[in-house]
Design a protein around this motif. Sequence first.
Motif, PDB file in Angstrom:
ATOM      1  N   GLU A   1       0.934  -1.247  -0.174  1.00  0.00           N
ATOM      2  CA  GLU A   1      -0.090   0.015  -0.128  1.00  0.00           C
ATOM      3  C   GLU A   1       0.867   1.723   0.048  1.00  0.00           C
ATOM      4  OE1 GLU A   1      -3.921   1.430   1.916  1.00  0.00           O
ATOM      5  OE2 GLU A   1      -3.157  -0.249   2.787  1.00  0.00           O
ATOM      6  N   ASP A   2       1.966   1.116   0.605  1.00  0.00           N
ATOM      7  CA  ASP A   2       2.965   2.527   1.044  1.00  0.00           C
ATOM      8  C   ASP A   2       3.572   2.299  -0.595  1.00  0.00           C
ATOM      9  OD1 ASP A   2       2.184   3.470   3.117  1.00  0.00           O
ATOM     10  OD2 ASP A   2       3.997   1.850   4.326  1.00  0.00           O
ATOM     11  N   ALA A   3       3.955   1.291  -1.477  1.00  0.00           N
ATOM     12  CA  ALA A   3       3.874   1.911  -2.341  1.00  0.00           C
ATOM     13  C   ALA A   3       3.743   1.856  -3.375  1.00  0.00           C
ATOM     14  CB  ALA A   3       5.336   0.675  -3.217  1.00  0.00           C
ATOM     15  N   GLY A   4       2.267   2.297  -3.294  1.00  0.00           N
ATOM     16  CA  GLY A   4       1.168   2.266  -4.488  1.00  0.00           C
ATOM     17  C   GLY A   4       0.297   1.310  -5.353  1.00  0.00           C
ATOM     18  N   TRP A   5       0.882   0.438  -4.833  1.00  0.00           N
ATOM     19  CA  TRP A   5       0.591  -1.032  -5.670  1.00  0.00           C
ATOM     20  C   TRP A   5      -0.881  -1.405  -5.479  1.00  0.00           C
ATOM     21  CZ3 TRP A   5       4.430  -5.869  -6.932  1.00  0.00           C
ATOM     22  CH2 TRP A   5       5.594  -4.994  -7.621  1.00  0.00           C
ATOM     23  N   ILE A   6      -0.879  -1.343  -4.474  1.00  0.00           N
ATOM     24  CA  ILE A   6      -2.822  -1.283  -3.504  1.00  0.00           C
ATOM     25  C   ILE A   6      -3.005  -0.399  -2.594  1.00  0.00           C
ATOM     26  CG2 ILE A   6      -2.534  -4.264  -4.039  1.00  0.00           C
ATOM     27  CD1 ILE A   6      -2.386  -3.562  -0.154  1.00  0.00           C
ATOM     28  N   THR A   7      -4.503  -0.713  -3.000  1.00  0.00           N
ATOM     29  CA  THR A   7      -4.936   0.043  -1.939  1.00  0.00           C
ATOM     30  C   THR A   7      -6.108  -0.341  -1.685  1.00  0.00           C
ATOM     31  OG1 THR A   7      -7.162   0.499  -3.208  1.00  0.00           O
ATOM     32  CG2 THR A   7      -5.451   2.330  -3.532  1.00  0.00           C
ATOM     33  N   GLY A   8      -6.641   0.159   0.239  1.00  0.00           N
ATOM     34  CA  GLY A   8      -7.077  -0.444   1.274  1.00  0.00           C
ATOM     35  C   GLY A   8      -8.658   0.310   1.579  1.00  0.00           C
TER      36      GLY A   8
ATOM     37  N   PHE B   1      -5.839  -3.972  -5.954  1.00  0.00           N
ATOM     38  CA  PHE B   1      -4.918  -3.232  -6.816  1.00  0.00           C
ATOM     39  C   PHE B   1      -4.758  -1.527  -8.274  1.00  0.00           C
ATOM     40  CE2 PHE B   1      -2.841  -7.975  -7.268  1.00  0.00           C
ATOM     41  CZ  PHE B   1      -1.705  -7.454  -6.750  1.00  0.00           C
ATOM     42  N   THR B   2      -3.796  -1.670  -7.737  1.00  0.00           N
ATOM     43  CA  THR B   2      -4.330   0.039  -8.701  1.00  0.00           C
ATOM     44  C   THR B   2      -3.398   0.043 -10.011  1.00  0.00           C
ATOM     45  OG1 THR B   2      -1.703   0.495  -8.583  1.00  0.00           O
ATOM     46  CG2 THR B   2      -3.328   1.248  -7.008  1.00  0.00           C
TER      47      THR B   2
ATOM     48  N   GLU C   1      -1.362   1.196 -11.821  1.00  0.00           N
ATOM     49  CA  GLU C   1      -0.021   0.655 -12.285  1.00  0.00           C
ATOM     50  C   GLU C   1       0.517  -1.086 -11.272  1.00  0.00           C
ATOM     51  OE1 GLU C   1       1.632   3.165 -11.652  1.00  0.00           O
ATOM     52  OE2 GLU C   1       1.009   4.967 -12.933  1.00  0.00           O
ATOM     53  N   GLY C   2      -0.287  -0.789 -10.079  1.00  0.00           N
ATOM     54  CA  GLY C   2      -0.315  -2.047  -9.520  1.00  0.00           C
ATOM     55  C   GLY C   2       0.274  -3.522  -9.781  1.00  0.00           C
ATOM     56  N   ALA C   3      -1.104  -3.452 -10.205  1.00  0.00           N
ATOM     57  CA  ALA C   3      -1.448  -4.873 -11.267  1.00  0.00           C
ATOM     58  C   ALA C   3      -0.270  -4.889 -12.166  1.00  0.00           C
ATOM     59  CB  ALA C   3      -3.006  -4.627 -11.864  1.00  0.00           C
ATOM     60  N   THR C   4      -0.124  -4.525 -12.760  1.00  0.00           N
ATOM     61  CA  THR C   4       0.954  -4.608 -14.148  1.00  0.00           C
ATOM     62  C   THR C   4       2.319  -5.496 -13.313  1.00  0.00           C
ATOM     63  OG1 THR C   4       0.055  -2.873 -15.583  1.00  0.00           O
ATOM     64  CG2 THR C   4       1.747  -3.750 -15.491  1.00  0.00           C
ATOM     65  N   ALA C   5       2.631  -4.217 -12.129  1.00  0.00           N
ATOM     66  CA  ALA C   5       3.983  -3.988 -12.071  1.00  0.00           C
ATOM     67  C   ALA C   5       3.700  -5.998 -11.132  1.00  0.00           C
ATOM     68  CB  ALA C   5       4.199  -3.401 -10.831  1.00  0.00           C
TER      69      ALA C   5
END
Length: 117
Positions: free
Chosen positions: A52-59, A78-79, A81-85
Amino acid sequence: MTGIERITQPTLDVLEVLLRAHEEKVPINGWAVMKETGRAGPTVYKVLDRLEDAGWITGEWEERPPDQPGPRRRFYRFTGEGATAAHALIARRRPAALPARPVPGFASLTPRPGAAS
């Protein structure tokens, strides 16, 4: 979105579960991630916090009526970009990853017929 400094085995485990939930469009909370990965709560929640801190997911906390017993659950997704990464990372680090054990009550997280194992 920032990168993740350390890619640990628990991080990969959590990412695999989150990716399956994302692909199946199933909301998933920390308890379900713990059960699916077999990892302890503190380990899973530390990974979720880092993602979450990295911006890959949101809660997001669930909305519940005040008279409903029990604690609220926090659902993760996932955000874009997070899903892609995450997908790229899992493809690189665990290309032949075995599906995790299904969680009772989360039948949609079981491996799809014909899925690579």
